[in-house]
Design a protein around this motif. Sequence first.
Motif, short mmCIF file in Angstrom:
data_model
loop_
_atom_site.label_atom_id
_atom_site.label_comp_id
_atom_site.label_asym_id
_atom_site.label_seq_id
_atom_site.Cartn_x
_atom_site.Cartn_y
_atom_site.Cartn_z
N LEU A 188 -36.91 -25.08 -40.35
CA LEU A 188 -35.73 -25.02 -39.47
C LEU A 188 -34.82 -26.19 -39.79
CD1 LEU A 188 -37.41 -24.02 -36.09
CD2 LEU A 188 -36.22 -22.53 -37.72
N ARG A 189 -33.67 -25.91 -40.35
CA ARG A 189 -32.74 -26.95 -40.78
C ARG A 189 -31.50 -27.01 -39.88
NH1 ARG A 189 -33.48 -28.81 -45.91
NH2 ARG A 189 -31.22 -29.06 -46.16
N TYR A 190 -31.12 -25.90 -39.30
CA TYR A 190 -30.07 -25.82 -38.28
C TYR A 190 -30.21 -24.49 -37.57
CZ TYR A 190 -27.04 -22.85 -41.31
OH TYR A 190 -26.51 -21.85 -42.09
N ALA A 191 -29.55 -24.35 -36.43
CA ALA A 191 -29.60 -23.11 -35.67
C ALA A 191 -28.19 -22.76 -35.20
CB ALA A 191 -30.53 -23.25 -34.47
N GLN A 192 -27.99 -21.50 -34.85
CA GLN A 192 -26.70 -21.05 -34.36
C GLN A 192 -26.79 -20.77 -32.86
OE1 GLN A 192 -25.96 -17.79 -37.09
NE2 GLN A 192 -24.68 -19.08 -38.36
N LEU A 193 -25.83 -21.32 -32.12
CA LEU A 193 -25.85 -21.24 -30.67
C LEU A 193 -24.71 -20.36 -30.16
CD1 LEU A 193 -27.24 -22.36 -28.07
CD2 LEU A 193 -25.53 -24.20 -28.10
N CYS A 194 -25.05 -19.48 -29.24
CA CYS A 194 -24.08 -18.63 -28.56
C CYS A 194 -24.78 -18.06 -27.33
CB CYS A 194 -23.61 -17.48 -29.47
SG CYS A 194 -24.92 -16.31 -29.87
N ASP A 195 -24.09 -17.21 -26.61
CA ASP A 195 -24.70 -16.52 -25.48
C ASP A 195 -24.28 -15.06 -25.53
OD1 ASP A 195 -26.25 -16.25 -23.17
OD2 ASP A 195 -25.44 -18.08 -22.27
N ALA A 196 -24.89 -14.24 -24.69
CA ALA A 196 -24.63 -12.80 -24.66
C ALA A 196 -25.17 -12.24 -23.36
CB ALA A 196 -25.30 -12.12 -25.86
N PRO A 197 -24.77 -11.02 -23.00
CA PRO A 197 -25.34 -10.39 -21.80
C PRO A 197 -26.85 -10.24 -21.91
CG PRO A 197 -23.39 -9.20 -22.55
CD PRO A 197 -23.73 -10.17 -23.63
N ALA A 198 -27.53 -10.30 -20.79
CA ALA A 198 -28.98 -10.15 -20.79
C ALA A 198 -29.40 -8.74 -21.23
CB ALA A 198 -29.54 -10.45 -19.40
N ASP A 199 -28.62 -7.73 -20.82
CA ASP A 199 -28.95 -6.36 -21.20
C ASP A 199 -28.68 -6.15 -22.69
OD1 ASP A 199 -29.62 -5.77 -18.60
OD2 ASP A 199 -27.63 -4.97 -18.10
N LYS A 200 -29.66 -5.61 -23.38
CA LYS A 200 -29.52 -5.39 -24.81
C LYS A 200 -28.59 -4.21 -25.08
CE LYS A 200 -33.84 -7.48 -26.38
NZ LYS A 200 -34.00 -8.30 -25.17
N PRO A 201 -27.91 -4.22 -26.21
CA PRO A 201 -27.00 -3.11 -26.57
C PRO A 201 -27.72 -1.77 -26.61
CG PRO A 201 -26.64 -5.00 -28.00
CD PRO A 201 -27.87 -5.30 -27.20
N ARG A 202 -26.98 -0.71 -26.33
CA ARG A 202 -27.55 0.64 -26.28
C ARG A 202 -27.64 1.28 -27.67
NH1 ARG A 202 -23.05 2.26 -22.08
NH2 ARG A 202 -22.03 0.85 -23.55
N ASP A 203 -26.80 0.81 -28.60
CA ASP A 203 -26.79 1.41 -29.93
C ASP A 203 -26.32 0.38 -30.95
OD1 ASP A 203 -23.92 1.33 -29.78
OD2 ASP A 203 -23.96 3.24 -28.69
N ILE A 204 -26.35 0.76 -32.21
CA ILE A 204 -26.01 -0.16 -33.29
C ILE A 204 -24.55 -0.59 -33.23
CG2 ILE A 204 -25.55 1.73 -34.89
CD1 ILE A 204 -26.99 -1.75 -35.79
N ASP A 205 -23.67 0.30 -32.80
CA ASP A 205 -22.25 -0.05 -32.71
C ASP A 205 -22.03 -1.19 -31.71
OD1 ASP A 205 -21.54 1.80 -34.62
OD2 ASP A 205 -21.10 3.38 -33.16
#
Length: 274
Positions: A188-205
Amino acid sequence: MTSRILSLAALTVLELSPPDMVSCAAEAGYSHIGLRLLPATPTEPQHDIVGDTPLLRETLARLADTGVAVSDIEILRLKPETCVADFLPVLETGARLGARDVLVAGNDADPVRLADNFARLCELGAPLNLAMNIEPMPWTEVRNLKDAAALLASANRPANAGVLIDAIHFDRAGCRIEEIAELPEGVLRYAQLCDAPADKPRDIDELLLQARAERMTPGEGGLKLAELLRALPATLPLSIEVPQAALARTVGAVERARRLREASERLLERVFGA
Protein backbone atom coordinates in the motif's frame (compact mmCIF):
# COMPACT_ATOMS: atom_id res chain seq x y z
CA MET A 1 -4.66 20.77 9.29
CA THR A 2 -3.40 17.21 8.80
CA SER A 3 0.27 16.35 8.41
CA ARG A 4 -0.65 13.52 6.06
CA ILE A 5 -0.04 14.10 2.35
CA LEU A 6 -3.24 14.98 0.53
CA SER A 7 -3.02 14.89 -3.24
CA LEU A 8 -5.52 16.30 -5.72
CA ALA A 9 -6.48 13.53 -8.16
CA ALA A 10 -6.82 14.40 -11.83
CA LEU A 11 -10.35 12.98 -12.06
CA THR A 12 -11.54 15.56 -9.52
CA VAL A 13 -10.73 18.45 -11.86
CA LEU A 14 -10.62 16.70 -15.21
CA GLU A 15 -11.90 19.74 -17.05
CA LEU A 16 -8.49 21.38 -16.56
CA SER A 17 -5.30 20.93 -18.53
CA PRO A 18 -2.33 19.41 -16.63
CA PRO A 19 -0.61 22.76 -15.94
CA ASP A 20 -3.89 24.27 -14.78
CA MET A 21 -4.41 21.26 -12.51
CA VAL A 22 -1.09 22.11 -10.87
CA SER A 23 -2.13 25.73 -10.34
CA CYS A 24 -5.53 24.59 -9.03
CA ALA A 25 -3.88 22.26 -6.50
CA ALA A 26 -1.65 25.08 -5.28
CA GLU A 27 -4.52 27.55 -4.92
CA ALA A 28 -6.69 24.97 -3.13
CA GLY A 29 -3.98 24.16 -0.59
CA TYR A 30 -2.65 20.80 -1.76
CA SER A 31 1.01 19.84 -1.60
CA HIS A 32 0.71 17.11 -4.24
CA ILE A 33 -1.18 16.30 -7.40
CA GLY A 34 -1.90 13.26 -9.54
CA LEU A 35 -1.77 13.75 -13.31
CA ARG A 36 -3.59 11.74 -15.98
CA LEU A 37 -1.16 11.32 -18.87
CA LEU A 38 -3.36 8.83 -20.73
CA PRO A 39 -7.17 9.11 -20.86
CA ALA A 40 -9.21 6.48 -19.05
CA THR A 41 -11.99 6.50 -21.67
CA PRO A 42 -12.22 7.52 -25.33
CA THR A 43 -14.51 10.45 -24.45
CA GLU A 44 -12.10 12.11 -22.01
CA PRO A 45 -9.89 15.06 -22.91
CA GLN A 46 -6.51 13.93 -24.22
CA HIS A 47 -3.53 16.19 -23.70
CA ASP A 48 -0.28 16.18 -25.63
CA ILE A 49 1.92 15.82 -22.57
CA VAL A 50 3.85 12.58 -23.22
CA GLY A 51 7.38 13.35 -24.41
CA ASP A 52 9.19 16.66 -24.60
CA THR A 53 6.11 18.66 -25.58
CA PRO A 54 5.25 22.31 -24.91
CA LEU A 55 2.50 21.19 -22.55
CA LEU A 56 4.92 19.09 -20.53
CA ARG A 57 7.36 21.98 -20.28
CA GLU A 58 4.54 24.28 -19.13
CA THR A 59 3.51 21.72 -16.52
CA LEU A 60 7.08 21.44 -15.25
CA ALA A 61 7.27 25.24 -15.02
CA ARG A 62 4.05 25.38 -12.97
CA LEU A 63 5.37 22.69 -10.64
CA ALA A 64 8.56 24.67 -10.12
CA ASP A 65 6.68 27.94 -9.58
CA THR A 66 4.13 26.55 -7.12
CA GLY A 67 6.16 23.94 -5.25
CA VAL A 68 3.44 21.35 -5.83
CA ALA A 69 4.83 17.82 -6.31
CA VAL A 70 3.48 15.07 -8.56
CA SER A 71 2.52 12.03 -6.52
CA ASP A 72 1.28 9.69 -9.25
CA ILE A 73 0.44 9.35 -12.93
CA GLU A 74 -2.34 7.42 -14.66
CA ILE A 75 -3.84 5.44 -16.27
CA LEU A 76 -2.11 2.42 -17.77
CA ARG A 77 -4.55 -0.28 -18.88
CA LEU A 78 -3.27 -3.82 -19.35
CA LYS A 79 -5.41 -5.32 -22.13
CA PRO A 80 -5.02 -8.54 -24.14
CA GLU A 81 -3.40 -6.60 -26.98
CA THR A 82 -1.12 -4.47 -24.77
CA CYS A 83 2.53 -4.16 -25.70
CA VAL A 84 4.09 -3.10 -22.42
CA ALA A 85 7.11 -1.50 -24.12
CA ASP A 86 4.76 1.07 -25.66
CA PHE A 87 4.27 2.55 -22.17
CA LEU A 88 7.93 3.55 -21.84
CA PRO A 89 7.44 7.16 -23.07
CA VAL A 90 4.62 7.59 -20.55
CA LEU A 91 6.77 6.27 -17.72
CA GLU A 92 9.71 8.45 -18.76
CA THR A 93 7.40 11.48 -18.76
CA GLY A 94 6.11 10.52 -15.33
CA ALA A 95 9.64 10.23 -14.00
CA ARG A 96 10.51 13.62 -15.45
CA LEU A 97 7.50 15.07 -13.63
CA GLY A 98 8.83 13.60 -10.39
CA ALA A 99 6.13 10.96 -9.91
CA ARG A 100 6.85 7.84 -7.88
CA ASP A 101 3.63 5.88 -8.42
CA VAL A 102 1.69 4.72 -11.47
CA LEU A 103 -1.96 3.69 -11.51
CA VAL A 104 -2.59 0.47 -13.44
CA ALA A 105 -5.89 -1.17 -14.42
CA GLY A 106 -6.21 -4.88 -15.21
CA ASN A 107 -8.40 -5.33 -18.29
CA ASP A 108 -7.31 -8.81 -19.36
CA ALA A 109 -9.26 -11.96 -18.51
CA ASP A 110 -6.19 -14.16 -19.04
CA PRO A 111 -4.55 -14.21 -15.57
CA VAL A 112 -1.22 -15.57 -16.85
CA ARG A 113 -0.85 -12.92 -19.55
CA LEU A 114 -2.02 -10.20 -17.17
CA ALA A 115 0.54 -11.19 -14.53
CA ASP A 116 3.30 -11.40 -17.15
CA ASN A 117 2.49 -7.94 -18.49
CA PHE A 118 2.26 -6.49 -15.00
CA ALA A 119 5.68 -7.98 -14.18
CA ARG A 120 7.12 -6.49 -17.39
CA LEU A 121 5.62 -3.14 -16.48
CA CYS A 122 7.26 -3.28 -13.05
CA GLU A 123 10.58 -4.07 -14.72
CA LEU A 124 10.13 -1.14 -17.11
CA GLY A 125 9.41 1.24 -14.25
CA ALA A 126 12.13 0.08 -11.86
CA PRO A 127 15.06 2.04 -13.40
CA LEU A 128 12.84 5.15 -13.30
CA ASN A 129 12.02 4.66 -9.59
CA LEU A 130 8.36 4.14 -10.44
CA ALA A 131 6.08 1.69 -8.63
CA MET A 132 3.14 0.07 -10.43
CA ASN A 133 -0.09 0.12 -8.41
CA ILE A 134 -2.91 -2.14 -9.54
CA GLU A 135 -6.28 -0.60 -8.73
CA PRO A 136 -9.08 -3.12 -8.17
CA MET A 137 -12.29 -1.94 -9.86
CA PRO A 138 -15.44 -4.07 -9.91
CA TRP A 139 -15.93 -3.78 -13.70
CA THR A 140 -12.36 -4.86 -14.54
CA GLU A 141 -10.74 -8.29 -14.39
CA VAL A 142 -9.01 -7.26 -11.14
CA ARG A 143 -12.24 -6.69 -9.25
CA ASN A 144 -11.22 -6.74 -5.61
CA LEU A 145 -8.37 -7.06 -3.12
CA LYS A 146 -8.29 -10.83 -3.49
CA ASP A 147 -7.74 -10.51 -7.25
CA ALA A 148 -5.09 -7.83 -6.71
CA ALA A 149 -3.18 -9.94 -4.19
CA ALA A 150 -3.25 -12.91 -6.57
CA LEU A 151 -1.89 -10.74 -9.39
CA LEU A 152 0.98 -9.44 -7.27
CA ALA A 153 1.84 -12.95 -6.14
CA SER A 154 1.90 -14.21 -9.73
CA ALA A 155 3.90 -11.25 -11.02
CA ASN A 156 6.41 -11.60 -8.15
CA ARG A 157 7.92 -8.12 -8.41
CA PRO A 158 7.76 -7.01 -4.75
CA ALA A 159 10.28 -4.20 -5.12
CA ASN A 160 7.93 -1.90 -7.01
CA ALA A 161 4.49 -3.52 -7.17
CA GLY A 162 1.61 -2.11 -5.15
CA VAL A 163 -2.15 -2.18 -4.62
CA LEU A 164 -4.22 0.97 -4.79
CA ILE A 165 -7.37 1.01 -2.66
CA ASP A 166 -10.10 3.40 -3.79
CA ALA A 167 -12.85 3.83 -1.21
CA ILE A 168 -15.76 3.54 -3.64
CA HIS A 169 -14.37 0.52 -5.50
CA PHE A 170 -13.47 -1.16 -2.20
CA ASP A 171 -17.10 -0.90 -1.10
CA ARG A 172 -18.76 -1.69 -4.42
CA ALA A 173 -16.61 -4.80 -4.90
CA GLY A 174 -17.68 -6.13 -1.49
CA CYS A 175 -14.19 -6.07 0.00
CA ARG A 176 -13.84 -6.57 3.75
CA ILE A 177 -11.75 -4.41 6.07
CA GLU A 178 -10.02 -7.56 7.37
CA GLU A 179 -8.58 -8.23 3.92
CA ILE A 180 -6.33 -5.16 4.15
CA ALA A 181 -4.25 -6.72 6.92
CA GLU A 182 -3.81 -9.82 4.78
CA LEU A 183 -1.98 -7.90 2.03
CA PRO A 184 1.81 -8.25 1.87
CA GLU A 185 3.69 -5.63 3.84
CA GLY A 186 4.58 -2.51 1.90
CA VAL A 187 2.20 -2.93 -1.06
CA LEU A 188 0.00 0.00 0.00
CA ARG A 189 1.74 3.14 -1.25
CA TYR A 190 -1.25 5.52 -1.44
CA ALA A 191 -5.04 5.33 -1.39
CA GLN A 192 -7.90 7.21 -3.02
CA LEU A 193 -10.47 8.90 -0.81
CA CYS A 194 -14.07 9.75 -1.67
CA ASP A 195 -17.56 9.00 -0.44
CA ALA A 196 -20.74 7.58 -1.98
CA PRO A 197 -24.29 6.57 -1.03
CA ALA A 198 -24.53 3.56 1.25
CA ASP A 199 -26.90 1.79 -1.15
CA LYS A 200 -24.98 0.00 -3.87
CA PRO A 201 -25.79 0.74 -7.54
CA ARG A 202 -28.52 -1.35 -9.16
CA ASP A 203 -26.66 -1.91 -12.44
CA ILE A 204 -23.38 -1.32 -14.23
CA ASP A 205 -24.51 2.00 -15.69
CA GLU A 206 -25.19 3.45 -12.24
CA LEU A 207 -21.96 1.95 -10.94
CA LEU A 208 -19.91 3.66 -13.66
CA LEU A 209 -21.81 6.95 -13.33
CA GLN A 210 -21.10 7.16 -9.61
CA ALA A 211 -17.46 6.16 -9.96
CA ARG A 212 -16.57 8.37 -12.92
CA ALA A 213 -18.80 11.40 -12.48
CA GLU A 214 -20.78 11.65 -9.26
CA ARG A 215 -18.94 10.78 -6.07
CA MET A 216 -19.65 12.44 -2.74
CA THR A 217 -17.50 14.61 -0.50
CA PRO A 218 -15.56 12.53 2.07
CA GLY A 219 -17.57 12.28 5.27
CA GLU A 220 -20.89 13.21 3.66
CA GLY A 221 -21.92 9.85 2.23
CA GLY A 222 -22.56 6.33 3.46
CA LEU A 223 -19.21 4.59 2.97
CA LYS A 224 -17.48 3.26 6.08
CA LEU A 225 -14.56 5.63 5.70
CA ALA A 226 -13.59 5.70 9.39
CA GLU A 227 -13.11 1.93 9.42
CA LEU A 228 -11.20 2.04 6.15
CA LEU A 229 -8.89 4.85 7.26
CA ARG A 230 -8.11 3.10 10.55
CA ALA A 231 -7.19 -0.08 8.64
CA LEU A 232 -4.76 1.71 6.33
CA PRO A 233 -1.19 2.64 7.36
CA ALA A 234 -1.33 5.75 9.53
CA THR A 235 0.85 7.88 7.27
CA LEU A 236 -0.42 6.60 3.92
CA PRO A 237 -0.81 9.47 1.40
CA LEU A 238 -4.38 10.06 0.28
CA SER A 239 -5.42 11.06 -3.21
CA ILE A 240 -8.69 13.01 -3.11
CA GLU A 241 -10.57 11.59 -6.10
CA VAL A 242 -14.07 13.06 -6.14
CA PRO A 243 -15.54 13.82 -9.57
CA GLN A 244 -18.72 15.85 -9.17
CA ALA A 245 -19.94 16.59 -12.67
CA ALA A 246 -23.23 18.19 -11.65
CA LEU A 247 -21.58 20.51 -9.13
CA ALA A 248 -18.88 21.41 -11.65
CA ARG A 249 -21.49 23.14 -13.79
CA THR A 250 -21.83 25.89 -11.17
CA VAL A 251 -18.72 25.67 -8.96
CA GLY A 252 -15.21 26.17 -10.29
CA ALA A 253 -12.38 23.69 -9.95
CA VAL A 254 -10.40 25.59 -7.32
CA GLU A 255 -13.39 26.02 -5.02
CA ARG A 256 -14.42 22.37 -5.40
CA ALA A 257 -10.88 21.21 -4.70
CA ARG A 258 -10.62 23.47 -1.64
CA ARG A 259 -13.93 22.20 -0.22
CA LEU A 260 -12.80 18.60 -0.70
CA ARG A 261 -9.47 19.20 1.01
CA GLU A 262 -11.12 20.87 3.97
CA ALA A 263 -13.73 18.11 4.26
CA SER A 264 -11.01 15.44 4.09
CA GLU A 265 -9.06 17.17 6.83
CA ARG A 266 -12.17 17.36 9.02
CA LEU A 267 -12.79 13.67 8.44
CA LEU A 268 -9.22 12.76 9.40
CA GLU A 269 -9.50 14.89 12.55
CA ARG A 270 -12.74 13.13 13.52
CA VAL A 271 -11.20 9.71 12.98
CA PHE A 272 -7.76 10.27 14.46
CA GLY A 273 -8.13 13.40 16.57
CA ALA A 274 -6.50 16.78 16.07
